[in-house]
Design an enzyme around this catalytic site. Structure first.
Site, short mmCIF file in Angstrom:
data_model
loop_
_atom_site.label_atom_id
_atom_site.label_comp_id
_atom_site.label_asym_id
_atom_site.label_seq_id
_atom_site.Cartn_x
_atom_site.Cartn_y
_atom_site.Cartn_z
N ASP A 28 0.85 -1.20 0.00
CA ASP A 28 0.00 0.00 0.00
C ASP A 28 0.88 1.25 0.00
OD1 ASP A 28 -2.31 1.47 0.03
OD2 ASP A 28 -2.68 1.24 2.17
N HIS A 52 2.78 3.55 -8.86
CA HIS A 52 2.60 2.12 -9.17
C HIS A 52 3.84 1.57 -9.89
CE1 HIS A 52 -1.43 2.28 -7.74
NE2 HIS A 52 -1.93 2.95 -8.74
N SER A 91 -6.83 -5.81 -6.07
CA SER A 91 -7.99 -6.41 -5.41
C SER A 91 -9.23 -6.30 -6.30
CB SER A 91 -8.24 -5.72 -4.07
OG SER A 91 -8.71 -4.40 -4.28
N ASN A 95 -10.26 -2.82 -6.05
CA ASN A 95 -9.49 -1.93 -6.95
C ASN A 95 -10.13 -1.96 -8.33
OD1 ASN A 95 -6.19 -2.99 -5.76
ND2 ASN A 95 -7.51 -1.36 -4.99
N ARG A 146 -11.74 1.79 -8.75
CA ARG A 146 -10.74 2.78 -9.21
C ARG A 146 -11.12 3.29 -10.60
NH1 ARG A 146 -5.19 2.59 -6.10
NH2 ARG A 146 -6.15 1.88 -4.18
N GLU A 196 0.98 -13.58 12.24
CA GLU A 196 1.50 -12.39 12.92
C GLU A 196 1.43 -11.22 11.94
OE1 GLU A 196 2.43 -12.21 16.10
OE2 GLU A 196 1.99 -14.35 16.36
#
Ligand code: FPP
Length: 287
Positions: free
Chosen positions: A47, A64, A92, A95, A99, A235
């Site tokens: 991100d 990008h 995703s 996206n 977008r 984690e």
């Protein structure tokens, strides 16, 4: 396979490190790691491309483009330390839907040119590329390039780089349920026999272990519909660093942080010591 793509000359099994190929700075961090406690699978939410560009008064697409360079550099460090699985959230479903079309089209062109430009480097690093997501909904010329890259690298035995493309965690679970329901209908399986492993078998990730470590760049504290089923005991490491600034050394720092964690999987930690049953102390007071 096009002639210009040379076969990986040396095939070594997954997990074989090539530490001498790390930079001096990376080697210094690697030296602090416990090699027997390396994660098997690292997943990353990449991100901050837009913000990286914005901070430099550049157009978003340049963020990008810089992010694609980070993809390759981080993958190469992963392969040098012998990380078996690296799974990157590259595009995703959201996206794709939310977008502007121009940005989606740019990301598709960038993916194609990333694959064209980097498959040889994947061969040199023994990296195999695979994908998860609703790939069949991507433009056909992008799918063709993806298939070519996957087939070209299919016999590599090092790090498996999985790109999540047109991916959503909830839609993956929907697709898994559809697959399982069809199988149940065909085999007359009773619903009360469904176990977790049956759902797992139908996920896009059935062939890989769950991630040990999930990294998110650019500071946001959310999961954004990524690998929802698979991260039950993963984690999580969040860094303020924006993805285009993320390099192999930052992957190693995240792994160092991961190795300081105690993973309990819902059990008790080592620090807890022996638990004795004292009926007096264990009385439940309800007022
Ligand atoms: C988030 O940045 C990132 C993405 C939309 C997807 C990640 C894409 C890349 C790293 C580039 C291409 C990848 C490959 C594999 C070729 P953002 O635009 O949401 O950043 P922002 O939150 O700062 O606006």
């Amino acid at each position: 396979m096009p002639e210009s793509i040379a076969e990986a000359t040396l095939l070594y099994p997954s997990g074989t490190p090539r530490i001498d190929e790390l930079t001096a700075e990376e080697r210094a961090v690697y030296a602090t790691l416990k090699p027997d406690l390396l994660p098997q699978h690292v997943a990353i939410i990449m991100d901050g491309n837009g913000r990286w560009a914005g901070h430099r008064s550049l157009k978003r697409f340049l963020g990008h483009q810089q992010g694609a360079k980070s993809v390759q550099l981080v993958t190469e460090t992963a392969s040098r330390i012998g990380l078996p699985w690296l799974t990157l959230y590259a595009f995703s479903l959201e996206n794709n839907l939310r977008r502007p079309r121009a940005e989606v089209n740019f990301l598709m062109r960038l993916l194609k040119s990333y694959l064209e430009g980097n498959v040889q480097r994947m061969m040199d690093n023994n990296v195999r590329i695979r994908y998860i997501g609703r790939i069949h909904e991507l433009p056909s010329e992008v799918q063709d390039k993806m298939r070519w890259a996957a087939e070209t690298t299919a016999r590599n035995t090092g790090t498996v780089l999985t790109l999540a493309l047109n991916y959503g965690g909830r839609s993956e679970i929907v697709d898994a349920f559809r697959g399982l329901a069809a199988e149940m209908q065909a085999t007359h399986m009773s619903p009360d026999r469904i176990a977790e492993k049956d759902i797992h078998r139908h996920l896009y990730t059935a062939h890989m272990p769950d991630p040990d470590l999930l990294i998110r760049t650019s500071g946001e504290m959310r999961i954004s519909n990524y690998l929802l089923w698979q991260i039950a005991y993963t984690e999580i490491f969040v860094t303020e660093r924006l993805w285009p600034d993320f390099r192999g050394i930052h992957l190693l720092e995240a792994i160092a942080d991961f190795q300081r964690r105690e993973r309990r999987y819902g059990g008790l930690g080592e620090a807890c010591g022996e638990v004795e049953e004292d009926p007096e102390q264990m009385k439940i007071a309800v007022r």
